[in-house]
Design a protein around this motif. Structure first.
Motif, PDB file in Angstrom:
ATOM      1  N   PHE A 123      37.783  32.189  50.019  1.00 56.47           N
ATOM      2  CA  PHE A 123      36.672  31.821  49.144  1.00 56.47           C
ATOM      3  C   PHE A 123      35.484  31.330  49.970  1.00 56.47           C
ATOM      4  O   PHE A 123      34.346  31.784  49.773  1.00 56.47           O
ATOM      5  CB  PHE A 123      37.113  30.751  48.145  1.00 56.47           C
ATOM      6  N   ASP A 124      35.728  30.397  50.871  1.00 54.41           N
ATOM      7  CA  ASP A 124      34.641  29.851  51.690  1.00 54.41           C
ATOM      8  C   ASP A 124      34.028  30.927  52.584  1.00 54.41           C
ATOM      9  O   ASP A 124      32.804  30.935  52.800  1.00 54.41           O
ATOM     10  CB  ASP A 124      35.151  28.695  52.548  1.00 54.41           C
ATOM     11  N   THR A 125      34.853  31.830  53.099  1.00 51.08           N
ATOM     12  CA  THR A 125      34.334  32.927  53.915  1.00 51.08           C
ATOM     13  C   THR A 125      33.410  33.813  53.093  1.00 51.08           C
ATOM     14  O   THR A 125      32.322  34.196  53.555  1.00 51.08           O
ATOM     15  CB  THR A 125      35.498  33.763  54.478  1.00 51.08           C
ATOM     16  N   PHE A 126      33.838  34.144  51.894  1.00 48.43           N
ATOM     17  CA  PHE A 126      33.048  34.986  51.005  1.00 48.43           C
ATOM     18  C   PHE A 126      31.703  34.338  50.699  1.00 48.43           C
ATOM     19  O   PHE A 126      30.636  34.973  50.798  1.00 48.43           O
ATOM     20  CB  PHE A 126      33.836  35.230  49.724  1.00 48.43           C
ATOM     21  N   VAL A 127      31.735  33.077  50.348  1.00 46.67           N
ATOM     22  CA  VAL A 127      30.498  32.362  50.010  1.00 46.67           C
ATOM     23  C   VAL A 127      29.555  32.307  51.203  1.00 46.67           C
ATOM     24  O   VAL A 127      28.346  32.566  51.083  1.00 46.67           O
ATOM     25  CB  VAL A 127      30.834  30.939  49.498  1.00 46.67           C
TER      26      VAL A 127
END
Length: 270
Positions: A123-127
């Motif tokens: 999730f954090d990578t995507f954001v």
């Protein structure tokens, strides 16, 4: 009134890629989209667009490690894959260069397949990747899209629900990124299509259609597309509705579904 577009990765696939633009125009489409145009030089695609008088409206970011010519396998993008950030950004730069050169106004930023052990950081990578991508887009007028895919067809894809996609959009906080609402995927994964369209209306940047469950022409199956399209008209949707389905016969043989939605015919169906 919405406008229909042809996804020429799926439609007219019996022809070489660069011949599909003219085939789409002959079937009545003024707009086309595709998944990955990167095997073809920008100049060749630009020439095909000029010959056919259609607009290329959308492309995907590169898929990562995918066998050449195989649109069904591979990583399906890298934006949410931890440890692949530099590779994703190089791929995004390529997509952005194609979009700017060809007048493309939408780029689908593919999240990618994520292993179970990598999901905590996905999730954090995507954001983070989306924030950088949105900054790169700048004031170009290009919209970035994220699309949930169903887990029947894509069991390890990171983004799988409309609500998860909206959570990502909220975390990124950029008006340059919208939801790609693919009715086929949403129906298979979640259902309740019209209510979800209504609930997240202001987050939607693009819509795609296909029959469920066979992903053929949107004229049969468990979705009442006449009703769904009527709701789009009532909401005064003026964007594109892209036909992203797998024709049951030749593309031309199955085009009658589109005539009721305003698609004009400039050629003779085969």
């Amino acid at each position: 009134m919405f406008q229909l577009a042809a996804n020429i990765t799926f439609l007219f696939a019996e022809r070489p890629f660069l011949e599909r633009f003219e085939a789409a125009k002959a079937a009545g489409f003024d707009c086309v989209e595709c998944h990955w145009p990167y095997e073809h030089p920008v100049e060749d695609i630009a020439a095909a667009l000029e010959r056919s008088l259609v607009r290329l409206t959308g492309i995907n970011t590169p898929p990562g490690d995918t066998p050449p010519g195989d649109t069904q396998a591979g990583e399906l993008g890298l934006a949410a894959v931890p440890g692949r950030e530099e590779e994703f950004q190089r791929g995004f730069d390529l997509a952005l260069s194609y979009a700017k050169a060809l007048g493309v106004r939408m780029i689908h930023v593919m999240a990618g397949n994520v292993s179970e052990e990598a999901r905590d950081g996905a999730f954090d990578t995507f954001v983070a990747n989306l924030r950088i991508a949105a900054d790169k887009v700048g004031s170009s007028g290009i919209t970035l899209l994220i699309e949930p895919l169903n887990t029947i067809d894509r069991p390890t894809y990171f983004l799988t629900s409309v609500e998860q996609a909206v959570e990502v959009l909220d975390a990124v906080g950029s008006e340059r990124i919208k939801l790609l609402f693919d009715i086929y995927h949403v129906q298979l994964q979640q259902g309740n299509i019209v209510n979800r369209l209504e609930r997240y209306w202001n987050r939607i940047g693009h819509i795609q259609i296909a029959a469920v469950p066979d992903r053929g022409e949107p004229d049969t199956g468990e979705i009442n597309y006449s009703y769904v399209m009527q709701r789009l008209v009532m909401k005064d949707y003026r964007g594109l509705v892209a036909a992203e389905y797998q024709p049951r016969d030749t593309t031309e043989a199955g085009m009658s579904w589109a005539w009721q939605y305003g698609l004009g015919r400039t050629g003779n169906p085969e």
